[in-house]
Design a protein around this motif. Structure first.
Motif, PDB file in Angstrom:
ATOM      1  N   GLU A   1      23.538  51.371   3.521  1.00 41.80           N
ATOM      2  CA  GLU A   1      24.334  51.183   2.464  1.00 41.80           C
ATOM      3  C   GLU A   1      24.204  49.958   1.975  1.00 41.80           C
ATOM      4  O   GLU A   1      24.279  49.638   0.761  1.00 41.80           O
ATOM      5  N   GLU A   2      24.431  48.856   2.801  1.00 43.60           N
ATOM      6  CA  GLU A   2      24.456  47.300   2.463  1.00 43.60           C
ATOM      7  C   GLU A   2      22.719  47.168   1.798  1.00 43.60           C
ATOM      8  O   GLU A   2      22.802  46.260   0.866  1.00 43.60           O
TER       9      GLU A   2
ATOM     10  N   ALA B   1      22.791  48.415  -1.751  1.00 45.49           N
ATOM     11  CA  ALA B   1      23.838  47.853  -2.682  1.00 45.49           C
ATOM     12  C   ALA B   1      23.352  46.549  -3.116  1.00 45.49           C
ATOM     13  O   ALA B   1      23.637  45.865  -4.116  1.00 45.49           O
TER      14      ALA B   1
ATOM     15  N   VAL C   1      22.208  42.797  -0.344  1.00 44.47           N
ATOM     16  CA  VAL C   1      23.069  42.070   0.830  1.00 44.47           C
ATOM     17  C   VAL C   1      22.141  40.725   1.254  1.00 44.47           C
ATOM     18  O   VAL C   1      20.883  40.747   0.942  1.00 44.47           O
TER      19      VAL C   1
ATOM     20  N   LYS D   1      17.645  44.578  -1.537  1.00 43.49           N
ATOM     21  CA  LYS D   1      18.378  45.157  -2.541  1.00 43.49           C
ATOM     22  C   LYS D   1      17.337  46.508  -3.007  1.00 43.49           C
ATOM     23  O   LYS D   1      16.221  46.659  -2.787  1.00 43.49           O
TER      24      LYS D   1
ATOM     25  N   ALA E   1      27.005  43.803  -1.741  1.00 42.82           N
ATOM     26  CA  ALA E   1      27.727  43.896  -0.328  1.00 42.82           C
ATOM     27  C   ALA E   1      27.719  42.270   0.208  1.00 42.82           C
ATOM     28  O   ALA E   1      28.207  42.376   1.289  1.00 42.82           O
TER      29      ALA E   1
ATOM     30  N   ASP F   1      31.679  38.132  -0.959  1.00 39.15           N
ATOM     31  CA  ASP F   1      32.232  38.794   0.204  1.00 39.15           C
ATOM     32  C   ASP F   1      31.352  38.353   1.580  1.00 39.15           C
ATOM     33  O   ASP F   1      30.136  38.502   1.220  1.00 39.15           O
TER      34      ASP F   1
ATOM     35  N   ARG G   1      31.064  39.056   5.698  1.00 39.06           N
ATOM     36  CA  ARG G   1      31.420  39.510   6.995  1.00 39.06           C
ATOM     37  C   ARG G   1      30.582  38.901   8.194  1.00 39.06           C
ATOM     38  O   ARG G   1      29.488  38.595   7.833  1.00 39.06           O
TER      39      ARG G   1
END
Length: 456
Positions: free
Chosen positions: A199-200, A203, A205, A221, A325, A350, A352
């Motif tokens: 998913e990342e 989206a 990342v 991407k 992401a 964002d 993480r």
């Protein structure tokens, strides 16, 4: 117990060398069978600068992995990074004469082989040729052209390039340590395998792997690799600055960074002081934690600003290229206290911290999922995926008995319908092997082995 689908990843880093043995279990999780680690003293910023020391460090890490796993390691997949790595975008095409037939794998391989013939700067070699998007005749933005009709097959490629001498030196060290080299892969791509989700990648990342000598970046991407970069400094720059500004030795500076370091200066008070033992016959040295955090903050900001530049170079400002992401940070440097909020402040994205919990099974999960092992885990995953793709390879492990004599264990691979043995003399297998075309990774591996043989 049968030892099948086993892969060994070798991460030759600036601060440490890690050998990791793993396999997939019945739940498709990675089970770590053994791990070995040694201090890397012959590598600087991802590049080997002392052959002898690097060979000894590899042997030490591999020996430890052998004893912890009970396997004799013979073959490894190695990660490659360093300040010599660069990437470029390239567009190329081929004209199909048999356009009445559909596009097949041979056509794609022909196009990839054509990209491999690009003329690089003196002393450089193409490491990876990664297709991004295809175009068939006038139809663009095609993800998979196989099965389509067309006379002109075109594609955008992400090409990763490195110095031949640096690649040869790593291969020489592996070979001199008594190991066979099954393949090489760019370290940020390996780290991405360990910490990023599908998913990342879809989206958008940016993976940021902060190692000791370099900071590696890989941007995805729409499930496609879009940009890679290697920033020639990492956690060791922070340690060096602490050592210089606080007038202490390197080991003390590293301990200070790990135990008391913070990337956010406002966290510490002026009264917080740590006492460092003095050298022989000298008084202890008092260091303010606020001053320490200021030193760390300055260096981390420099790294993150370079990361932000690479993200802008990719084109994150364009709506179509937006990285939804955000950032995923991994590597030993990502464990620095308060680096996540500082990264969000500088990049405006964002963030993480990337752990490998999702892919690791077993009791060693808590230790191995640490971000500093992301590259090693990714190399194991890459090795297992390659074996699954190629279905069979020569034996690569031997089992120890109590007398330390080795018994060869056949490495077998299976598909969903039937077992495929390595030595299958049936007409069907001969026909299948005859028509199977080599992938660009196999071709590059053969070419690299030829380079190593030429240096004998």
């Amino acid at each position: 117990m049968e030892y099948q689908d086993i892969a060994i990843g070798l991460d030759v880093g600036t601060t440490k060398i890690v050998a990791m043995v793993g396999r997939r279990n019945e739940y498709n999780k990675i089970e770590i069978l053994g791990i070995g680690r040694s201090k890397s003293i012959g590598v600087h910023r991802g590049v080997v600068n002392n052959i002898t020391q690097t060979i000894e460090a590899i042997r030490e890490a591999v020996s430890e992995a052998e004893h912890s796993s009970g396997l004799k390691i013979k073959e490894v997949i190695v990660g490659i990074a360093g300040q010599h790595i660069r990437s470029l975008q390239h567009n190329d095409y081929i004209t199909r004469l048999d356009f009445e037939n559909v596009i097949n794998q041979k056509d794609i391989q022909k196009l990839i082989d054509q990209v491999h013939k690009l003329v690089m700067l003196p002393g450089e070699e193409i490491i990876h040729v990664l297709p991004q998007e295809y175009k068939v005749d006038s139809q663009a933005e095609i993800g998979e052209p196989i099965g389509m009709y067309g006379s002109r097959l075109e594609a955008n490629f992400h090409v990763v390039v490195g110095q031949i001498s640096s690649i040869r030196n790593i291969g020489r060290c592996v070979k001199a340590a008594g190991l066979n080299l099954s393949g090489m892969t760019l370290e940020p791509l390996a780290s991405a395998e360990a910490v990023l989700s599908t998913e990342e990648r879809e989206a958008g990342v940016a993976l940021v792997d902060i190692g000791g000598g370099t900071t590696d970046i890989a941007i995805f991407k729409d499930n496609i690799i879009r940009h890679t970069a290697v920033i020639p400094f990492g956690g060791n720059v922070i340690t060096e600055n602490i050592k210089t500004d606080c007038l202490i030795i390197e080991r003390q500076a590293e301990l200070l960074k790990i135990k008391f370091g913070s990337a956010w200066p406002g966290e510490n008070k002026e009264t917080e002081i740590v006492c460092i033992p003095g050298l022989r016959g000298r008084d202890p040295k008092e260091i303010s934690l606020k001053d320490l955090s200021h030193i760390i903050h300055k260096r981390v900001c420099e790294i993150l600003e370079q990361v932000n530049i690479e993200i802008q170079n990719y084109g994150n400002e364009e709506q179509k290229k937006r990285l939804i992401a955000g950032l995923v940070m991994t590597g030993g440097g990502s464990q620095l206290k308060h680096i996540r909020p500082l990264s969000e402040y500088i990049t405006g994205m964002d963030v993480r911290i990337g752990y490998s919990n999702e892919y690791i099974a077993g009791e060693k999960n808590g230790i191995i999922s640490n971000p500093e092992y992301a590259t090693s885990i990714g190399l194991v995953i890459k090795g297992l995926d390659d074996k699954k793709k190629y279905l069979c390879t020569p034996d690569m492990v031997h089992k120890y008995d109590n007398n330390h004599t080795s018994e060869v264990i056949s490495t077998k691979f299976y598909n969903k319908k039937q077992k495929l043995n390595y030595e299958d003399n049936s007409d069907h297998s001969k026909k299948k092997n005859k028509t199977k075309s080599k992938s660009f990774l196999e071709i590059w591996a053969d070419k690299f082995r030829q380079i190593l043989n030429d240096t004998e």
